[in-house]
Motif scaffolding. Structure first.
Motif, PDB file in Angstrom:
ATOM      1  N   GLU A 139       0.835  -1.205   0.000  1.00 50.47           N
ATOM      2  CA  GLU A 139       0.000   0.000   0.000  1.00 50.47           C
ATOM      3  C   GLU A 139       0.871   1.256   0.000  1.00 50.47           C
ATOM      4  OE1 GLU A 139      -2.394  -0.611   3.436  1.00 50.47           O
ATOM      5  OE2 GLU A 139      -3.757  -2.027   2.438  1.00 50.47           O
ATOM      6  N   GLU A 140       1.943   1.226   0.783  1.00 52.57           N
ATOM      7  CA  GLU A 140       2.846   2.379   0.838  1.00 52.57           C
ATOM      8  C   GLU A 140       3.561   2.569  -0.500  1.00 52.57           C
ATOM      9  OE1 GLU A 140       4.831   5.698   2.382  1.00 52.57           O
ATOM     10  OE2 GLU A 140       3.047   4.606   3.067  1.00 52.57           O
ATOM     11  N   TYR A 141       3.926   1.456  -1.151  1.00 53.72           N
ATOM     12  CA  TYR A 141       4.581   1.585  -2.453  1.00 53.72           C
ATOM     13  C   TYR A 141       3.635   2.197  -3.477  1.00 53.72           C
ATOM     14  CZ  TYR A 141       7.745   0.726  -6.306  1.00 53.72           C
ATOM     15  OH  TYR A 141       8.596   0.917  -7.378  1.00 53.72           O
ATOM     16  N   LEU A 142       2.370   1.793  -3.440  1.00 52.00           N
ATOM     17  CA  LEU A 142       1.398   2.351  -4.382  1.00 52.00           C
ATOM     18  C   LEU A 142       1.210   3.851  -4.162  1.00 52.00           C
ATOM     19  CD1 LEU A 142      -1.342  -0.448  -4.424  1.00 52.00           C
ATOM     20  CD2 LEU A 142       0.302   0.106  -6.225  1.00 52.00           C
ATOM     21  N   GLY A 146      17.945   2.516   4.709  1.00 52.29           N
ATOM     22  CA  GLY A 146      17.881   2.452   3.254  1.00 52.29           C
ATOM     23  C   GLY A 146      18.631   3.573   2.570  1.00 52.29           C
ATOM     24  N   LEU A 147      19.371   4.361   3.332  1.00 49.76           N
ATOM     25  CA  LEU A 147      20.027   5.554   2.780  1.00 49.76           C
ATOM     26  C   LEU A 147      21.438   5.286   2.275  1.00 49.76           C
ATOM     27  CD1 LEU A 147      18.855   8.175   5.440  1.00 49.76           C
ATOM     28  CD2 LEU A 147      17.998   7.882   3.106  1.00 49.76           C
ATOM     29  N   LYS A 148      21.918   4.066   2.409  1.00 46.74           N
ATOM     30  CA  LYS A 148      23.248   3.751   1.904  1.00 46.74           C
ATOM     31  C   LYS A 148      23.265   2.335   1.363  1.00 46.74           C
ATOM     32  CE  LYS A 148      25.110   2.276   6.379  1.00 46.74           C
ATOM     33  NZ  LYS A 148      26.200   2.483   7.374  1.00 46.74           N
ATOM     34  N   PHE A 169      22.052   2.957 -11.185  1.00 43.56           N
ATOM     35  CA  PHE A 169      21.562   1.821 -10.413  1.00 43.56           C
ATOM     36  C   PHE A 169      20.637   2.387  -9.347  1.00 43.56           C
ATOM     37  CE2 PHE A 169      21.647  -1.245  -6.979  1.00 43.56           C
ATOM     38  CZ  PHE A 169      21.612  -2.472  -7.625  1.00 43.56           C
ATOM     39  N   LEU A 170      19.369   2.006  -9.402  1.00 43.59           N
ATOM     40  CA  LEU A 170      18.379   2.520  -8.452  1.00 43.59           C
ATOM     41  C   LEU A 170      18.067   1.439  -7.426  1.00 43.59           C
ATOM     42  CD1 LEU A 170      16.378   4.706  -7.530  1.00 43.59           C
ATOM     43  CD2 LEU A 170      14.729   3.779  -9.178  1.00 43.59           C
ATOM     44  N   GLN A 171      18.539   1.660  -6.204  1.00 46.57           N
ATOM     45  CA  GLN A 171      18.219   0.755  -5.107  1.00 46.57           C
ATOM     46  C   GLN A 171      16.985   1.315  -4.401  1.00 46.57           C
ATOM     47  OE1 GLN A 171      21.323  -0.954  -2.346  1.00 46.57           O
ATOM     48  NE2 GLN A 171      20.255   0.305  -0.856  1.00 46.57           N
ATOM     49  N   VAL A 172      15.905   0.553  -4.431  1.00 46.74           N
ATOM     50  CA  VAL A 172      14.669   0.981  -3.774  1.00 46.74           C
ATOM     51  C   VAL A 172      14.495   0.148  -2.515  1.00 46.74           C
ATOM     52  CG1 VAL A 172      12.182   1.312  -3.978  1.00 46.74           C
ATOM     53  CG2 VAL A 172      13.643   1.612  -5.991  1.00 46.74           C
ATOM     54  N   SER A 173      14.722   0.764  -1.370  1.00 50.92           N
ATOM     55  CA  SER A 173      14.609   0.056  -0.097  1.00 50.92           C
ATOM     56  C   SER A 173      13.189   0.179   0.434  1.00 50.92           C
ATOM     57  CB  SER A 173      15.593   0.629   0.925  1.00 50.92           C
ATOM     58  OG  SER A 173      16.926   0.375   0.534  1.00 50.92           O
ATOM     59  N   LYS A 189       8.257   2.490   4.917  1.00 49.87           N
ATOM     60  CA  LYS A 189       8.798   3.654   4.221  1.00 49.87           C
ATOM     61  C   LYS A 189       9.499   3.172   2.955  1.00 49.87           C
ATOM     62  CE  LYS A 189      11.627   7.775   5.126  1.00 49.87           C
ATOM     63  NZ  LYS A 189      12.511   8.441   6.102  1.00 49.87           N
ATOM     64  N   ILE A 190       9.358   3.940   1.883  1.00 47.69           N
ATOM     65  CA  ILE A 190      10.003   3.628   0.615  1.00 47.69           C
ATOM     66  C   ILE A 190      11.148   4.617   0.401  1.00 47.69           C
ATOM     67  CG2 ILE A 190       9.674   3.209  -1.841  1.00 47.69           C
ATOM     68  CD1 ILE A 190       7.873   1.499   0.012  1.00 47.69           C
ATOM     69  N   VAL A 191      12.365   4.094   0.241  1.00 43.91           N
ATOM     70  CA  VAL A 191      13.546   4.953   0.119  1.00 43.91           C
ATOM     71  C   VAL A 191      14.283   4.625  -1.183  1.00 43.91           C
ATOM     72  CG1 VAL A 191      15.704   5.728   1.186  1.00 43.91           C
ATOM     73  CG2 VAL A 191      13.781   5.018   2.626  1.00 43.91           C
ATOM     74  N   PRO A 192      14.109   5.455  -2.233  1.00 47.44           N
ATOM     75  CA  PRO A 192      14.871   5.246  -3.471  1.00 47.44           C
ATOM     76  C   PRO A 192      16.256   5.887  -3.362  1.00 47.44           C
ATOM     77  CG  PRO A 192      12.955   6.701  -3.835  1.00 47.44           C
ATOM     78  CD  PRO A 192      13.140   6.542  -2.366  1.00 47.44           C
ATOM     79  N   LEU A 193      17.276   5.174  -3.821  1.00 47.38           N
ATOM     80  CA  LEU A 193      18.643   5.669  -3.778  1.00 47.38           C
ATOM     81  C   LEU A 193      19.292   5.392  -5.127  1.00 47.38           C
ATOM     82  CD1 LEU A 193      21.005   6.780  -1.979  1.00 47.38           C
ATOM     83  CD2 LEU A 193      21.571   4.387  -1.493  1.00 47.38           C
TER      84      LEU A 193
END
Length: 245
Positions: A89-92, A147-149, A176-180, A188-192
């Motif tokens: 749900e959070e990802y959506l 998820g920040l590193k 390279f997109l790491q989505v934590s 929480k969704i954290v894209p890096l």
């Protein structure tokens, strides 16, 4: 002897050559932990989402029905279903939407040193979570951290995928997109987004070459762990290096 290698093989060897022997040579099956099973369910939910299906019902079905028969005994299924549905749900709501070009497709490629053009002695097998139409590699991670590193093992994987992208598309990816997907009371969704240099690609190619040479010459029989990791040894109960830890 092994006929190909993967990022998981490389990282397992670095963490513990004994564990590598047990898993990849002797084919010992290691049971999944609750966290690994949860990670597999999240990956399945996101895969179904990018294939046009409902990720919320998909993740619930995966957890309840356990299609690969790898769910650990004794876990609280209802709790895991609730957490999984909340994450989807959070990802959506807040996760990035990425136009897919390739979704969870297994590929086998020869990895080339981008400077010398030498090929590694064994082909590389990978299943990239998502490759986007604008040439991004996307890797989904479940974590209880920030998820920040990116840790060292995930960096190895990302760099190998960079080399695989060169083999598949004739050029490196645009990033390279790491989505934590951070597992908390409120997910929480954290894209890096990470950019690797050619020198870093050469570094991981040389690392893979060193490990494959050690495998070919039988050095794995006496080699000791080369890196420390947050993750426990896969065969800790029988491992001569990690049993007492």
């Amino acid at each position: 002897m092994v006929q190909s290698f993967s990022a998981s093989q490389l990282n397992t060897f670095l963490q513990c050559p004994y564990a590598w022997q047990m898993i990849y040579l002797h084919k010992i099956k290691t049971p999944k932990t609750e966290n690994l099973f949860y990670g597999s369910s999240v990956h399945f939910g996101l895969e179904q989402f990018y294939r046009g299906h409902d990720p919320i019902t998909s993740i619930e079905d995966y957890i309840r029905n356990d299609p690969k028969k790898e769910r650990p005994r004794g876990i609280d299924i209802e709790k895991l279903v609730s957490e999984g549905k909340a994450t989807m749900e959070e990802y959506l709501k807040n996760g990035p939407y990425l136009e897919p070009d390739m979704i969870e497709e297994r590929k086998v490629v020869d990895l080339e040193n981008p400077k010398t053009h030498e090929l590694l002695p064994l082909p590389f097998t990978c299943k990239i979570d998502l490759h986007t139409q604008n040439n991004l590699i996307v890797d989904f991670k479940t974590t209880s951290g920030t998820g920040l590193k990116q840790d060292d093992l995930n960096r190895n994987q990302g760099l190998l995928y960079y080399l695989a992208n060169r083999a598949l598309y004739g050029k490196p990816p645009n990033g390279f997109l790491q989505v934590s997907l951070v597992k908390r009371k409120k997910p929480k969704i954290v894209p890096l987004t990470i950019q690797y240099s050619v020198d870093e690609e050469v570094w991981v190619w040389n690392l893979a070459k060193k490990v494959l040479d050690m495998i070919a010459t039988g050095e794995y029989k006496t080699a000791r762990p080369m890196v420390k990791s947050f993750y426990p040894c896969f065969v800790k109960d029988m491992c001569p290096f990690h049993k007492s830890l």
